[in-house]
Scaffold this motif. Sequence first.
Motif, PDB file in Angstrom:
ATOM      1  N   ILE A 543       1.046  -1.704  -5.751  1.00 46.78           N
ATOM      2  CA  ILE A 543       1.603  -1.716  -5.145  1.00 46.78           C
ATOM      3  C   ILE A 543       0.407   0.221  -4.514  1.00 46.78           C
ATOM      4  O   ILE A 543       0.380  -0.544  -2.881  1.00 46.78           O
ATOM      5  CB  ILE A 543       2.867  -0.648  -5.452  1.00 46.78           C
ATOM      6  CG1 ILE A 543       4.092  -1.817  -5.504  1.00 46.78           C
ATOM      7  CG2 ILE A 543       2.890  -0.034  -4.484  1.00 46.78           C
ATOM      8  CD1 ILE A 543       5.256  -0.749  -6.268  1.00 46.78           C
ATOM      9  N   THR A 544       0.211   0.470  -5.383  1.00 48.01           N
ATOM     10  CA  THR A 544      -0.824   1.525  -5.544  1.00 48.01           C
ATOM     11  C   THR A 544      -2.390   0.884  -4.343  1.00 48.01           C
ATOM     12  O   THR A 544      -2.754   1.431  -3.366  1.00 48.01           O
ATOM     13  CB  THR A 544      -1.251   2.832  -6.886  1.00 48.01           C
ATOM     14  OG1 THR A 544       0.041   3.101  -6.680  1.00 48.01           O
ATOM     15  CG2 THR A 544      -2.088   3.404  -5.935  1.00 48.01           C
ATOM     16  N   LEU A 545      -2.639   0.033  -5.419  1.00 49.04           N
ATOM     17  CA  LEU A 545      -4.169  -0.549  -5.046  1.00 49.04           C
ATOM     18  C   LEU A 545      -3.402  -1.600  -3.315  1.00 49.04           C
ATOM     19  O   LEU A 545      -5.017  -1.398  -2.506  1.00 49.04           O
ATOM     20  CB  LEU A 545      -4.003  -1.763  -6.005  1.00 49.04           C
ATOM     21  CG  LEU A 545      -5.958  -2.218  -5.513  1.00 49.04           C
ATOM     22  CD1 LEU A 545      -6.746  -1.353  -4.846  1.00 49.04           C
ATOM     23  CD2 LEU A 545      -6.321  -3.019  -6.599  1.00 49.04           C
ATOM     24  N   SER A 546      -2.484  -1.966  -3.317  1.00 45.53           N
ATOM     25  CA  SER A 546      -2.916  -2.779  -1.999  1.00 45.53           C
ATOM     26  C   SER A 546      -2.743  -1.801  -1.182  1.00 45.53           C
ATOM     27  O   SER A 546      -2.723  -2.027   0.647  1.00 45.53           O
ATOM     28  CB  SER A 546      -1.602  -4.014  -1.978  1.00 45.53           C
ATOM     29  OG  SER A 546      -0.235  -2.705  -2.169  1.00 45.53           O
ATOM     30  N   GLU A 547      -1.490  -0.628  -1.193  1.00 42.80           N
ATOM     31  CA  GLU A 547      -1.135  -0.135  -0.193  1.00 42.80           C
ATOM     32  C   GLU A 547      -2.614   1.310   0.431  1.00 42.80           C
ATOM     33  O   GLU A 547      -3.263   1.160   1.403  1.00 42.80           O
ATOM     34  CB  GLU A 547      -0.425   1.409   0.046  1.00 42.80           C
ATOM     35  CG  GLU A 547      -0.819   2.967   0.722  1.00 42.80           C
ATOM     36  CD  GLU A 547       0.289   3.282   0.180  1.00 42.80           C
ATOM     37  OE1 GLU A 547       1.140   4.159   0.489  1.00 42.80           O
ATOM     38  OE2 GLU A 547       0.716   3.685  -0.928  1.00 42.80           O
ATOM     39  N   GLN A 548      -3.770   1.028  -0.575  1.00 41.27           N
ATOM     40  CA  GLN A 548      -5.360   2.444  -0.744  1.00 41.27           C
ATOM     41  C   GLN A 548      -6.199   0.861   0.540  1.00 41.27           C
ATOM     42  O   GLN A 548      -6.764   1.071   0.821  1.00 41.27           O
ATOM     43  CB  GLN A 548      -5.709   2.201  -1.799  1.00 41.27           C
ATOM     44  CG  GLN A 548      -5.185   3.404  -2.427  1.00 41.27           C
ATOM     45  CD  GLN A 548      -5.550   3.002  -4.149  1.00 41.27           C
ATOM     46  OE1 GLN A 548      -5.898   2.769  -4.781  1.00 41.27           O
ATOM     47  NE2 GLN A 548      -5.225   4.335  -4.463  1.00 41.27           N
ATOM     48  N   LEU A 549      -5.927  -0.367   0.076  1.00 41.05           N
ATOM     49  CA  LEU A 549      -7.085  -1.831   0.629  1.00 41.05           C
ATOM     50  C   LEU A 549      -6.566  -1.724   1.709  1.00 41.05           C
ATOM     51  O   LEU A 549      -7.525  -2.202   2.994  1.00 41.05           O
ATOM     52  CB  LEU A 549      -6.826  -3.139  -0.080  1.00 41.05           C
ATOM     53  CG  LEU A 549      -7.106  -2.510  -1.541  1.00 41.05           C
ATOM     54  CD1 LEU A 549      -7.017  -3.859  -2.451  1.00 41.05           C
ATOM     55  CD2 LEU A 549      -9.097  -2.161  -1.411  1.00 41.05           C
ATOM     56  N   GLU A 550      -4.866  -1.599   2.287  1.00 41.67           N
ATOM     57  CA  GLU A 550      -4.520  -1.604   3.422  1.00 41.67           C
ATOM     58  C   GLU A 550      -5.120  -0.683   4.153  1.00 41.67           C
ATOM     59  O   GLU A 550      -5.590  -1.308   5.521  1.00 41.67           O
ATOM     60  CB  GLU A 550      -2.731  -1.834   3.972  1.00 41.67           C
ATOM     61  CG  GLU A 550      -2.400  -2.223   5.081  1.00 41.67           C
ATOM     62  CD  GLU A 550      -2.271  -1.119   6.026  1.00 41.67           C
ATOM     63  OE1 GLU A 550      -2.214  -1.241   6.955  1.00 41.67           O
ATOM     64  OE2 GLU A 550      -1.873   0.230   5.596  1.00 41.67           O
TER      65      GLU A 550
END
Length: 560
Positions: A543-550
């Motif tokens: 969840i955290t990584l997908s948000e940062q990458l988005e």
Amino acid sequence: MNNVNLVSHSKDPVITFASQEWTALQERFGLIPGQHPETPIHIDIWDAITLQTDAPHMQEALSKPGLMQDSYYIEILPERIILSGASPRAVLYAVYETYRQALGIHWIYPGENPAVSAPEKAQVMESEPSASENESGNPTKSRSLVTPLFKRRGFVIENLYDPAYIVDMVDWMAKNRANEIFFTFTLWDKIKDVAGPEIVKRGLELTLGGHSMKFFLKPQEADTSLSADHPYTAKQQLDYADLSWQETVFDQIAAYCREVPGLTRVSLWPEDLPAKQDGAFLEQYLAFTDRLANHLRLALPQLEVEHIAYNAGLAWDMLERSHVSGAKQADTLLAYWGRDYRHPIDSAPAGDDQRAIGALQDWLQEVHRHERTLTVFEYYSDHFMFSPLFPSIPSTIAADITFYQSIGVDGMTNLIVPCPGYPDYPWKWATGMNSYVFSRAVWGDDLAHILDDYYLYYQEEDRDLAQTWMQAIERHVTSVTAWNIPLFPGRVVDTARISEQEERRPQVSALLQEMNEELRKAYGSPSEALANSQAGTYIRHLITLSEQLESAWRGDAAAE
């Protein structure tokens, strides 16, 4: 302590270990249904069992076609128990499988305590009416003959120096009926004293090779590659047309291999980058492998040799055979990098994936024409290709295995690659579901049954939510793999390369936004135990990584 009435006259170290494991399991989990303290337990290979006791049903079963070296036979009767196999390793499988089937003992993750379920019915070849049943209604008289789908079922570890984890993996592999572990020469040289005895006493096959020609040619560079953040560090391809260096290296390889107990196979690959040798590279590399096989056969006649067909750097002329004749003295390992794992390999819509299937089928025909074997190399536990946005993909794995077996593939291996740079992310645990499904499915176990067993790992009150998490991860995180080839040599997680992909920003950003939203929905309200578990850490990492990458792909400069 429970008494154990073992009947085994074998001095084979693997069968001795199998007997010790039965004793340890009985002491920990108790007698299996239908067993009494005085029940004789025959633990040995098939030929020895027929000399020890009258076993007409086993002899009848062994007349069936299609048996393999790892086929095993279990017979549970009130008057005796037979745990037998075509090889000592298969006998060890029979020990573990008896406790899995009879008492519901499941080894899900390496190094962790097993999950325990209600006993299940064995894969009964023939059942007899029983005068007694256990509490779950399972017959205490059963016979089962079990054969894997593939002769070779292995795991590959290239650049992970973690002796404790590797020892746990070796133990876990035997308990889940894998039969091979594969290391680079460089890694093996560092862990051999710790891992070697554990491999030998379980009778597992050992393969050495991979991208490790530097171990013999440039040892200092080999040490550097072992500690790299990813396994793809080569700067120059080997010149296999130049014969001047090869005989010396062959002698070095032979001398080293003589000192490796239990070594089954050498599988040496080119460096991991495209070849630039006028289109003749594959032919020259195959000729090198045949020469190596002939050389090693003189010193180590039982040692198998293998070459790889692999699209290094997306180079199709290193994967597709084209006009080149297959190796006559070596087996083939086929590795296709970059596929879209949203789909099973045989139903993948991408043109590159379909092209790879064509290459596989062509190699199969050629390899079998030379009476050699072909193993498919898969990336189900590879954190470099899958990236830190790592998906659990049980459905794809099971469907792949069914397809590969249907077209005549002889073996499968699964690559484990670590995930540096994320110290709070339990990457070893994250690979576990894929590894567990792989190890079970290559024996033909039904996916629904495998998943039922997998979710026993969680507390009963947490299982539904854990399953929701894993299903959401499979549906949404797997979509990242569709971008492996379009973004190559970058990946969705490589934010430093986003500026090279300006036209793709909207698509990738939208994918990541949807992933993040769906994972947040799936997260729900976990119990404190589930939230604090490795599964909880895993999904929050995604969840955290997908948000940062988005944010980075959307164009937030601070996130890039």
